[in-house]
Enzyme design. Structure first.
Site, PDB file in Angstrom:
ATOM      1  N   ASP A 236      -9.768   8.467  -6.261  1.00 14.93           N
ATOM      2  CA  ASP A 236     -10.563   7.037  -6.362  1.00 14.93           C
ATOM      3  C   ASP A 236     -11.722   7.422  -6.929  1.00 14.93           C
ATOM      4  O   ASP A 236     -12.559   8.445  -6.780  1.00 14.93           O
ATOM      5  CB  ASP A 236     -10.735   6.762  -5.076  1.00 14.93           C
ATOM      6  CG  ASP A 236     -11.390   5.257  -5.216  1.00 14.93           C
ATOM      7  OD1 ASP A 236     -11.162   4.446  -5.869  1.00 14.93           O
ATOM      8  OD2 ASP A 236     -12.248   5.234  -4.379  1.00 14.93           O
ATOM      9  N   GLU A 272      -8.932   8.160 -11.399  1.00 13.59           N
ATOM     10  CA  GLU A 272      -9.328   6.807 -11.689  1.00 13.59           C
ATOM     11  C   GLU A 272     -10.733   7.163 -12.318  1.00 13.59           C
ATOM     12  O   GLU A 272     -11.680   7.212 -11.743  1.00 13.59           O
ATOM     13  CB  GLU A 272      -9.583   5.872 -10.517  1.00 13.59           C
ATOM     14  CG  GLU A 272     -10.137   4.847 -11.088  1.00 13.59           C
ATOM     15  CD  GLU A 272     -10.867   3.669 -10.038  1.00 13.59           C
ATOM     16  OE1 GLU A 272     -10.781   2.535 -10.263  1.00 13.59           O
ATOM     17  OE2 GLU A 272     -11.254   4.347  -9.034  1.00 13.59           O
TER      18      GLU A 272
END
Ligand SMILES: [Ca+2]
Ligand SMILES: [Ca+2]
Ligand SMILES: [Ca+2]
Length: 537
Positions: A236, A272
């Site tokens: 993330d 990401e």
């Protein structure tokens, strides 16, 4: 765009005999268990409820694995995805669970560690991998590390500075970035004159990744989940590891990559890195296998632009060829991670309007599925679910319909009433022209020709038709294919004789507009129906 369009009067009969995707005769699947998969992203809170509290949970996912992959290659009643990415499952204060309070347990709303182990086992039995959403940039402000650090800060004298921090008293005080100054990206720590870095929200304090003890904590957390059976990690918010300092973020990624791979060389990692394509390309220097291909996603990405006809079909092929060269310049072992929507992005059905909106929504999914790499599909995209604006709307309940009314979730509390356009799963199962059947067929196409995910893309150039893109997928290990794409609302004709052999024929068709009008290949001239994707071998 300027189009030279010829409307085809060709009849479908000759093609029907050749075993196309939309007809009854289908080529056998050719699924390879490597890192070039078709992954299904599940926003856990909203997918499937197993215990009647209206909240999606792990048992609910296990109960619905047959929908994603039934483990039997001879059936085509499942989607055919062979990887699962679950948004965070650890204890947290929110419905989305990106603010974690305990990194080595399961949130009670979602179930238990045992439920998670059962889910992983059920996935592995079907040849599916499981991707764990790894949140290393920040913890919850309710995490014990932060709580202890804050309690300690409150004991310090008014004039204390960071120089006065004593780790022998509080081992966690250097786990975060505290400051006496009000800096950009910092929040005031209530009841003190300290500030702390919190890039996303005051409930998500950024951790201090310079601290080797913090690094080690996260390496240990990754090992914990690998021991639980997790195959892959999704990282993330990697650009926020060191906000405004890509080189340091890349360095942190390298260390994490080394730690994970030294423990399990087969672990696959996707980051990401939500920024420009030039910038996320440079992150491949870190050695991380993949980064999500944001340039192709969302309503203004290359996929949607191609589906809307804002760019010529050829631009799609050229963009694929260009990005493959770009990423490999940083890491020759890179694996692209194409996706079209995710839980942070407006849902695709809302991107298109007019008579061809449904065709465009289908076709866009088809474009995603012919991209090289390890691809991702967001739950409900295959039903053309809607949802835009606030994040909650992008995470609406999976539309099971009559298929399974018990599994239906309530969705996030603050979600608006989201009106769906194309019906529930049970509605769409009945309709062979639905977006659901199209997606299934697109995944089947990907599973039929391994070279599509694993090959290099070459844009083959002019075929005397602006509406068409002709590209090849080639590799040393798998049979090559030629793919022809028509992104217009008319049939397009192109001369592809210089790209194919004399005995080449159409072997698969993805038809987004009208499943009864087929493509035709005769004397090197191909006719591709509106919003058609055709494979020639
Ligand atoms: Ca539940
Ligand atoms: Ca199957
Ligand atoms: Ca950070």
């Amino acid at each position: 765009m300027k189009k030279r369009v010829l409307v085809s009067l060709a009849l479908a009969t000759s093609v029907l005999l050749q075993g196309c995707g939309n007809s009854s005769a289908k080529e056998a699947l050719n699924i390879i268990e490597d890192d070039y998969r078709t992954n299904y992203e599940i926003f856990v809170y909203s997918f499937a409820d197993s215990d009647g509290d209206g909240i999606g949970d792990l048992k609910g996912i296990t109960n619905h694995l047959d929908y994603i992959n039934d483990g039997d290659d001879s059936t085509d009643t499942d989607l055919g995805c062979n990887g699962l990415w679950l948004t965070p499952v650890c204890p947290s204060t929110t419905y989305h669970k990106y603010d974690i309070t305990d990194y080595t347990d399961i949130d009670p709303q979602f179930g238990t560690l045992e439920d998670y182990e059962e889910l992983i086992q059920a996935c592995h039995e079907r040849g599916m991998t499981v991707t764990f959403d790894f949140v290393m940039n920040h913890t919850s402000s309710e995490h014990p590390w932060f709580q202890e650090a804050v309690s300690y800060l409150k004991t310090l004298p008014q004039d204390a500075t960071t120089e006065d921090f004593d780790e022998s008293v509080c081992p966690y005080v250097n786990y975060y970035n505290f400051s006496k100054e009000a800096k950009d990206g910092y929040e005031k720590l209530e009841g003190t004159d300290w500030y702390y870095e919190a890039r996303f929200w005051k409930g998500m304090p950024d951790v201090n990744l310079d601290n080797e003890k913090v690094q080690q904590e996260f390496f240990d957390i990754a090992k914990f989940w690998m021991d639980e059976g997790v195959d892959n990690f999704r990282l993330d918010a990697v650009t926020s590891y060191y906000t405004g300092n890509p080189e340091k973020s890349i360095e942190a990624l390298s260390k994490l990559n080394d730690a994970i791979k030294s423990y399990n060389p087969n672990a696959y990692i996707v980051g990401e890195c939500w920024t420009s394509q030039e910038e996320y390309a440079s992150y491949y220097k870190s050695g991380i296998d993949s980064f999500f291909d944001f340039a192709f996603a969302d309503k203004d990405g290359i996929i949607a632009k191609c589906a809307k006809g804002i760019i010529p079909a050829s631009s799609f092929g050229k963009a694929l060829e260009k990005e493959e060269a770009l990423y490999s310049s940083y890491n020759s072992d890179y694996i692209n991670a194409p996706f079209y929507t995710n839980h942070d992005i407006n849902r695709s059905a809302g991107y298109y309007s007019g008579d061809y909106a449904l065709s465009m929504a289908k076709f866009a999914g088809g474009l995603n599925m012919i991209m090289s790499g390890n691809t991702y599909l967001y739950y409900g995209e295959e039903l053309g679910m809607k949802g835009s604006g606030k994040d909650e709307n992008k995470r609406a309940p999976m539309q099971w319909g009559e298929e399974d009314t018990d599994a239906l979730c309530d969705g996030p509390t603050d979600m608006d009433d989201v009106k769906m356009l194309y019906g529930t799963l049970s509605d769409q199962k009945e309709d062979t022209t639905s977006i659901y059947h199209y997606y299934k067929d697109a995944i089947r196409l990907r599973n039929t020709y391994p070279v599509i995910a694993r090959g290099a893309t070459t844009y083959l150039g002019d075929c005397d038709s602006d509406g068409l893109c002709v590209l090849s997928k080639t590799s040393d290990d798998y049979d090559d294919v030629i793919i022809i794409i028509n992104n217009s609302e008319e049939s397009c004709v192109g001369d592809i004789s210089s790209f194919i052999t004399d005995d080449a024929e159409i072997t698969y068709e993805l038809l987004a507009n009208d499943v009864t009008t087929h493509g035709e290949l005769k004397d090197g001239v191909i006719t591709v129906p509106p919003y058609g994707i055709i494979v020639v071998k």
